[in-house]
Design an enzyme around this catalytic site. Structure first.
Site, PDB file in Angstrom:
ATOM      1  N   LYS A  67     -24.399 -36.874  -6.572  1.00  0.00           N
ATOM      2  CA  LYS A  67     -25.477 -37.188  -5.643  1.00  0.00           C
ATOM      3  C   LYS A  67     -26.733 -37.555  -6.413  1.00  0.00           C
ATOM      4  O   LYS A  67     -26.942 -37.122  -7.527  1.00  0.00           O
ATOM      5  CB  LYS A  67     -25.783 -36.001  -4.731  1.00  0.00           C
ATOM      6  CG  LYS A  67     -24.707 -35.720  -3.730  1.00  0.00           C
ATOM      7  CD  LYS A  67     -25.154 -34.637  -2.781  1.00  0.00           C
ATOM      8  CE  LYS A  67     -24.104 -34.422  -1.718  1.00  0.00           C
ATOM      9  NZ  LYS A  67     -24.533 -33.406  -0.759  1.00  0.00           N
ATOM     10  N   CYS A  85     -36.140 -38.111  -1.984  1.00  0.00           N
ATOM     11  CA  CYS A  85     -35.599 -39.335  -2.560  1.00  0.00           C
ATOM     12  C   CYS A  85     -36.008 -39.431  -4.034  1.00  0.00           C
ATOM     13  O   CYS A  85     -37.151 -39.199  -4.385  1.00  0.00           O
ATOM     14  CB  CYS A  85     -36.142 -40.532  -1.784  1.00  0.00           C
ATOM     15  SG  CYS A  85     -35.673 -42.107  -2.491  1.00  0.00           S
ATOM     16  N   CYS A  87     -34.459 -42.251  -5.754  1.00  0.00           N
ATOM     17  CA  CYS A  87     -34.107 -43.634  -6.089  1.00  0.00           C
ATOM     18  C   CYS A  87     -35.177 -44.613  -5.608  1.00  0.00           C
ATOM     19  O   CYS A  87     -35.089 -45.800  -5.904  1.00  0.00           O
ATOM     20  CB  CYS A  87     -32.760 -44.004  -5.480  1.00  0.00           C
ATOM     21  SG  CYS A  87     -32.759 -44.148  -3.686  1.00  0.00           S
ATOM     22  N   CYS A  96     -35.345 -38.239   1.720  1.00  0.00           N
ATOM     23  CA  CYS A  96     -34.179 -39.085   1.507  1.00  0.00           C
ATOM     24  C   CYS A  96     -33.549 -39.477   2.841  1.00  0.00           C
ATOM     25  O   CYS A  96     -33.394 -38.658   3.735  1.00  0.00           O
ATOM     26  CB  CYS A  96     -33.155 -38.330   0.661  1.00  0.00           C
ATOM     27  SG  CYS A  96     -31.641 -39.247   0.407  1.00  0.00           S
TER      28      CYS A  96
END
Length: 104
Positions: A67, A85, A87, A96
């Protein structure tokens, strides 16, 4: 040309040093247009910025884990388990929304 007679253009390069402040102010529109035309002329030859369309941002952070999120318990948000989050792709950033699944 007749339209340039309004501007205090000296006949020699040394004549620019003898211009007064008011004469320089009258030359500003002409100099601005010349500068713009010069820029537009050389603009196609200037280096272009590279665009990164869809590259990964987190290249090294815990890539061995399945993950891309961590669960953190924060009481101030009035939620017990919140996934943040990492990314930078989440539409609800900093929370997220599982956008990383499509990218990683």
């Amino acid at each position: 040309p007749a339209y340039l007679k309004k501007f205090p253009l000296p006949e020699t390069i040394g004549g620019f040093a003898r211009l007064t402040v008011s004469e320089w102010l009258r030359l500003l529109p002409l100099l601005g247009i010349l500068a713009l035309l010069g820029y537009l002329t050389i603009r196609p030859f200037l280096p272009k910025k590279k665009k990164q369309k869809d590259s990964l941002i987190n290249l090294k952070i815990q890539k061995e884990n399945p993950k891309v999120v961590n669960e953190i318990d924060i009481e101030d948000l009035k939620r017990t388990n919140v996934c943040y989050c990492r990314c930078w792709r989440s539409k609800t950033f900093p929370v997220c929304d599982k956008s990383h699944i499509k990218h990683n």
